[in-house]
Every structure is written in C-alpha cells, then in structure tokens.
Scaffold this active site. Sequence first.
Site, PDB file in Angstrom:
ATOM      1  N   LYS A 266      -5.559   5.911   3.587  1.00 63.49           N
ATOM      2  CA  LYS A 266      -6.288   5.866   2.322  1.00 63.49           C
ATOM      3  C   LYS A 266      -7.679   5.272   2.515  1.00 63.49           C
ATOM      4  CE  LYS A 266      -2.420   5.892  -0.795  1.00 63.49           C
ATOM      5  NZ  LYS A 266      -1.826   5.482  -2.050  1.00 63.49           N
ATOM      6  N   ARG A 267      -7.805   4.384   3.485  1.00 63.20           N
ATOM      7  CA  ARG A 267      -9.102   3.735   3.695  1.00 63.20           C
ATOM      8  C   ARG A 267     -10.081   4.597   4.480  1.00 63.20           C
ATOM      9  NH1 ARG A 267      -5.250   0.406   4.098  1.00 63.20           N
ATOM     10  NH2 ARG A 267      -5.011   0.872   6.303  1.00 63.20           N
TER      11      ARG A 267
END
Length: 506
Positions: A266-267
């Site tokens: 997600k990052r």
Amino acid sequence: MSDRPVRVRFAPSPTGPLHIGGVRTALYNYLFAKKNKGTFILRIEDTDQKRFVEGAEAYINQSLDWLGIHVDEGVVQGGPLGPYKQSERMDKYAAYAKQLVNDGYAYYAFDTPEELNEMRSKLEASNMSAKYDSTSRMSMKNSLTLSEDEVNERLERGDNYIIRIKLPRNEEIRFHDVIRGWIVFNSSQLDDKVLLKEDGLPTYHLANIVDDHLMEISHVIRGEEWLPSAPLHVMLYRYLGWEDTMPKFAHLPLILKPDGKGKLSKRDGDRLGFPVFPIEWTSPEGDISSGYRESGYLPEAVVNMLAMLGWHPSDNKELFTLDELIDVFQLERVSKSGAKFDMDKSKWFNHQFLMRSNAQELKAMIEDQLLPIHTQKGEEYLIQVIDLLKEKVTFPSELLSMGQYFFDLPSSYDDKVQRKKWNEEVSVHINAIINGLVQSNLSKASQIEEYLDNYAEQNEVSKGKLMQPLRWVVSGQAGGPPIFDMLELIGLDEIVKRMRVVNDKF
Ligand code: GLU
C-alpha cells in the site's frame, strides 16, 4: 459436484482502502462467475472490530461500481443467503465451534496471557517453535489436560476461555488448487488456531469457513497470502462434516513491485509515483492516497491492466473490454508466479482506451478544467478538438494543454522548427499558400490538402518541406494531430491571423 452452480465471493475486510491487489481478486472472481453463469458475492469480513476503518466499506462499493464489477449478492444488493456482513451474522458462529468441541475436534483453552508467554519463552529457549500445537497443548490449561469436572466448573463459573482447533500430529493434509495443482502440508507445520475468541466472537478462520459453507460458495479465489491458511480450512471442512461440498481453491499470484523485489504494498504507490488504489482515499486522519480514477485513468483501462497482471489469454491479444474478458477468462490460465506491476504498461492501456473513447465522455472527465476560453467557440468545436487530440494523449487532463493553440494564438513556437525549417523561401511559400486558400475560400481538409499538392507541384517544391512549417505557423508545434483536419477546424480567418503573427515575430 461438478455441476454445482458457481458461486464465488470477494471477502474483503474493511480495514482501509482496497489495494489494486484486492481489486484484481474481485475482478477474477467476477470474471469467473460471469463466465460460468454464476453468482458474484461481496461479503464484508469485519469480525476484527479493532481494525475497522470508517469509510472502508463504502470505498469498496464505490471502487467496484466505478470499475463496472457488479455485485449480485451483497450488503447493498441483498440476496437469499445474507446477511452479507459478518458483524451481522455473529449469532451463527459459536454453535459450530461448540459442535467441534463436542465432536472432539476442538477444545476449550483457559490459559492466561502470562501462561502463554511462559510457554513461548520456554519453547524458544530450547530452540523449538513457539506454537500452541499437538505437543505443547498437553502441558497447557485446556479441556484436554484438565479433568471434565474442572472444565465444567470453569465454564459454569464464567472463566474466560477460547476455543482452539485440535489438529493432529504429523498428518498429511492435501488439497487441490486450480492454479497450483496438488498442495501438501504436514499438520505439524500448523498450530492449533483459535476459532472462537474470549468475547465469544469468531476469528477470521471460523467465520470464513462457516460463511463459505452457508453461502454455498463453490470456488474460493483469493490471494496467495491465504495459501498457508488453506490446510487449516480444509481441516475445518472435514471436522465440520462439510468435505463433500468444500469449495475448490484457487490462490492467485502476488502483484510484485516494478523491480520484482517483493509484494507491491500500500505504501509503494506514493513512494514510486503511481496509484495503488482504484480511487482516491482520504484516511480518517486526513491523509490522501492517490487513486487511478483521479489520476485520469479510464475504468476500462484499469480493468484490462489488472486482468493481465497474472493472467493471459491463449493468443497475443492484449486489449479486452470487460465483456470480452468474461468470454475468454480461464482460471487455469492464471500464472503461479508473481506478476510485476508495470507503470508504463498501465499508461499504455489508458492511452489505448482513451483513443477509443468518445469525445463527450472525455469532455466530462475534464469538465473541471474548462475555462471560458475553451468554450467560447461552442461545444461542438471543443468536441472536435478532443476528437483530434485523443490519439495523442495518455490522460484526459493533457488534452487542453496540448490543444492550447486551438483556443488561442500559440503560446510558444517550437524552437527547432524555427531554426531548421523556417527561412525566407519557406515563408514566401507558406504566405502564398495561405493567401491562395483564402482567395479561393478553401477551408475543408481535403480542399486544403489538394491545394497544397498542386502548389507544391507547380512550384517544384516538395510537399514535405512545406507541411511542418505550415503546422508550425498555425500551432507553434512541430507535431500534432492530422494537419489538414487541424487546419480545417482552426479555420481560415484564424490561420491568416497566425500567419501575420509569425511574419511580425520571425
Ligand atoms: N477477509 C479476508 C481478506 O481480507 C478474506 C480472505 C479469503 O478470501 O478467504 O482478504
């Protein structure tokens, strides 16, 4: 059993925005369901209230809607085997855990956190894996080691307890995965997972199996990260007496970072400069993560791009609409190995679909960028500009800046064309051509082209030598959409004006 109706589910936990890996899982489930005239179910797995994030469920619905992945049964749509949200099904699970205890496949455990820690430290100290399992459970406080009387007493007294599955020691657990073939685990690799927590609520494992069974799920299609849980799930089906209707499993490959080193997280999106979420997400704390939709991607492009991350058709075809994907999708063609995310390829897909979109749709996507200057020549003019430029751009947001000269005098003149192609002789020709067009009132693309052809022939100058300077005079650019269409749209009056500007300037 092979003629069992196909019922598949996408079962996200609303713990944050849906990552594109999750979207791909939803897509493959949807494609498989539709291909097999089956049902696509959206089940919200919100048993872990601690990880609940406000807005995440709505985000999941919006994302699937935007992509055209239609849910047949779900919280919003309803359906015969609901409710479709686990927090609304909490009355269903405990009885199955108790059934397992009664049948000897699970047990009550009363260990305190201190006792569990002590066990772990002891096992670690002797270099053994710190698991609550067939070996260690015999020295812990549970219904396998305590007397029946003591167990009953504790239960009556209301002592805290959990229910754990009782896995066998050293037993082979085999199951077939549609993508990976036969998978074998040994029960000693697993631990006695908790099924029912102290608060009487189920863990993911119990709720997931009970719901898949009650919702008559035929195939479980989910990410590779759930593969290690699958043997436990197989044991649960067996112990609950549901093995005959156990769904078929298909574990999808991971989506990897662009360099292939590890799972796309997600990052990574904001770190590597591309969206990893379908639509923009604002966290409850107010942090914004970019989305494909807001970055100018068309839903069709995102669907196509995701479909090809881990699956490919039997030929080299790359462009598919959702309906075409339904037609050709086969779970067996999903690859076992991870699929590298490729930003350039995503852009390529967007360009392809953008070219094929109709100009009205594209106009709607740039509505908020429109200034009075863009609409002063009327709607039809703007639509024609978009039609001419859509082959040249990757994102709709580039249309207006790239087409600046359709709305106003060119804001700049390509320096290279000026140095290499523009000179006294060329200027004389271009002035003559433009004057000729005006005198004979030739404004259609085909008329302009014909005039230029004749002019070049009569004056013994190559057409190639004239085209780019002509484009440059009118647009300031070295390249762009088909030149004669562009000239027709801009119109003779404006062309003359621009000729004068160049005559004054250069
Ligand atoms: N709730 C699980 C998740 O968040 C579902 C996994 C499964 O499909 O079994 O992915």
